[in-house]
Design a protein around this motif. Structure first.
Motif: not given
Length: 419
Positions: A10-11, A91, A95, A99, A145
């Motif tokens: 997880a960022l 970002q 992410s 993933h 997110g």
């Protein structure tokens, strides 16, 4: 078991650091297969070098031989000058990259190159010292997110809390605190375990051992929701205290108060009591989406069980007793039960002569009485989603007044059925 695989990355956001010179590092919460959770920091240039090496190790999957065979995700190259806007804007892509990377075949997602890159390094454990003139600025990832620059307007200062008592850690992922210690909270989990950092230490701490410096912690708790939220117990728990409730795995309950310390007030039939939130899963939620407690961490201790707790706040909001929760819950359910027939009654036209007068107006009713326009009643009923009605004869009321009685097609008005 060892760190054999990574379950999730997880960022959390990024930091703007000033030592030895200004630069940006991304914060990742790495969840390993053994259920341990570690926070690591990486520059984007490091991530890109990792990405290039990974492509060299797997040329087929990187599309070097046949572009149509590529499965390794793309990653934009670093810019000549990476400023704050660039750190913010990438970002979302970062992410998505991580993933997709973990969803690849195990020969890639579990290769030593990937596992070693996200293992904790000595630098990850070095936090800024008090002697530094300028502390790092922390920018947290938005909850949805999406790492758009517009979503982050400035440094989000981590909330500072104080330990009200001494806590000895029981697993490597936890952090011990002494009464009076001041910590920064990085992540607040609904389980009641908060990820904190203090100088050169990081780890999970029970929220019940912490209080904010500026106000009592109870002030942050949301208000009770006596309508209840449906949840399922994914693990059984036997009550230890009198105000707790025992549940077996699979029991369906309603959550009426979500408290920050991880002990929620639940309702099962007429009974209410505290239950650890980490053993609950929202009804209808897939098991893979449910939060999983870390290895070695059970339900966090409750505030009422902490000995020698010393708060700096003289006046704190008094918590409700289980009797108060039960009374309020019963009162709410009774009110909802009384409102239900009224709500049902309002769905269709009135059942009485006075109801017709109030709903369709005296002028239309007067015309209906004289027999000049019986279609007014039929048209009104159809316009409100009801089935056609017919006027059946006339009923003598008080004062010799003739009143039309109504009957809806296929329905008796005595049973109170709606549209």
């Amino acid at each position: 078991m060892g760190d054999t695989a990574i379950r999730h990355i997880a960022l959390l956001g990024f930091e703007k650091r000033f030592v030895p010179s200004q630069h940006y590092v991304y914060m990742f919460l790495v969840k390993w297969q053994d259920l341990s959770e570690k926070v690591v920091y990486r520059r984007f240039t490091e991530i890109y070098e990792f990405h290039k090496t990974l492509k060299e190790m797997f040329p087929i999957e990187a599309g070097d031989i046949n572009p149509e065979s590529r499965v390794i995700p793309h990653l934009p190259a670093p810019r000549w000058f990476d400023g704050q806007r660039a750190a913010e804007s990438r970002q979302g892509a970062l992410s998505e990259y991580l993933h997709t990377l973990l969803a690849l075949p195990t020969k890639i997602s579990r290769c030593p190159h990937l596992l070693n890159f996200f293992k904790v390094r000595p630098d990850d454990l070095k936090l800024p010292t008090d002697s530094q003139a300028k502390k790092p600025e922390t920018y947290l990832m938005p909850k949805d997110g999406r790492g758009n620059a517009a979503d982050i307007t400035g440094p989000l200062i981590l909330q500072t809390y104080r330990a009200i008592a001494t806590y000895e850690k029981s697993s490597p992922s936890e952090m011990a605190v002494t009464a009076g210690d001041v910590v920064d909270v990085v992540e607040k989990s609904e389980s009641g375990w908060w990820f904190c950092q203090a100088k050169a230490r990081r780890g999970w701490v029970p929220a019940s051992f912490l209080e904010p410096l500026d106000s009592p912690d109870e002030a942050e708790d949301p208000e009770p929701n006596y309508a209840g939220e449906p949840y399922i117990a994914i693990k059984g728990y036997t009550a230890v205290e009198e105000d707790e409730v025992s549940l077996s795995e699979g029991d369906a309950i309603e959550v009426i108060h979500k408290l920050l310390d991880g002990w929620w007030v639940v309702r099962k039939e007429d009974a209410t009591g505290y239950f650890p939130s980490m053993y609950l899963q929202k009804a209808g939620q897939a098991p893979a989406q449910a939060p999983r407690p870390g290895r070695g961490r059970g339900a966090p201790p409750r505030r009422s069980t902490i000995r020698n707790a010393q708060s700096i706040h003289q006046r704190a909001r008094k918590r409700l007793s289980q009797d108060a929760y039960r009374r309020n819950s019963v009162r709410f359910l009774q009110q909802r039960g009384r409102q239900s027939p009224q709500r049902k009654q309002r769905r269709g036209p009135g059942r009485s002569w006075s109801g017709w007068r109030a709903l369709i107006g005296p002028r239309v009713m007067a015309r209906s009485q004289r027999g000049e326009d019986r279609r007014a009643l039929i048209g009104w009923g159809l316009g409100n989603g009801a089935e056609p009605c017919s006027l059946v004869g006339g009923v003598k009321g008080g004062g010799g007044e003739s009143r039309p009685s109504t009957q809806w097609a296929g329905t008796s008005r005595a049973d109170g059925a709606g549209s």
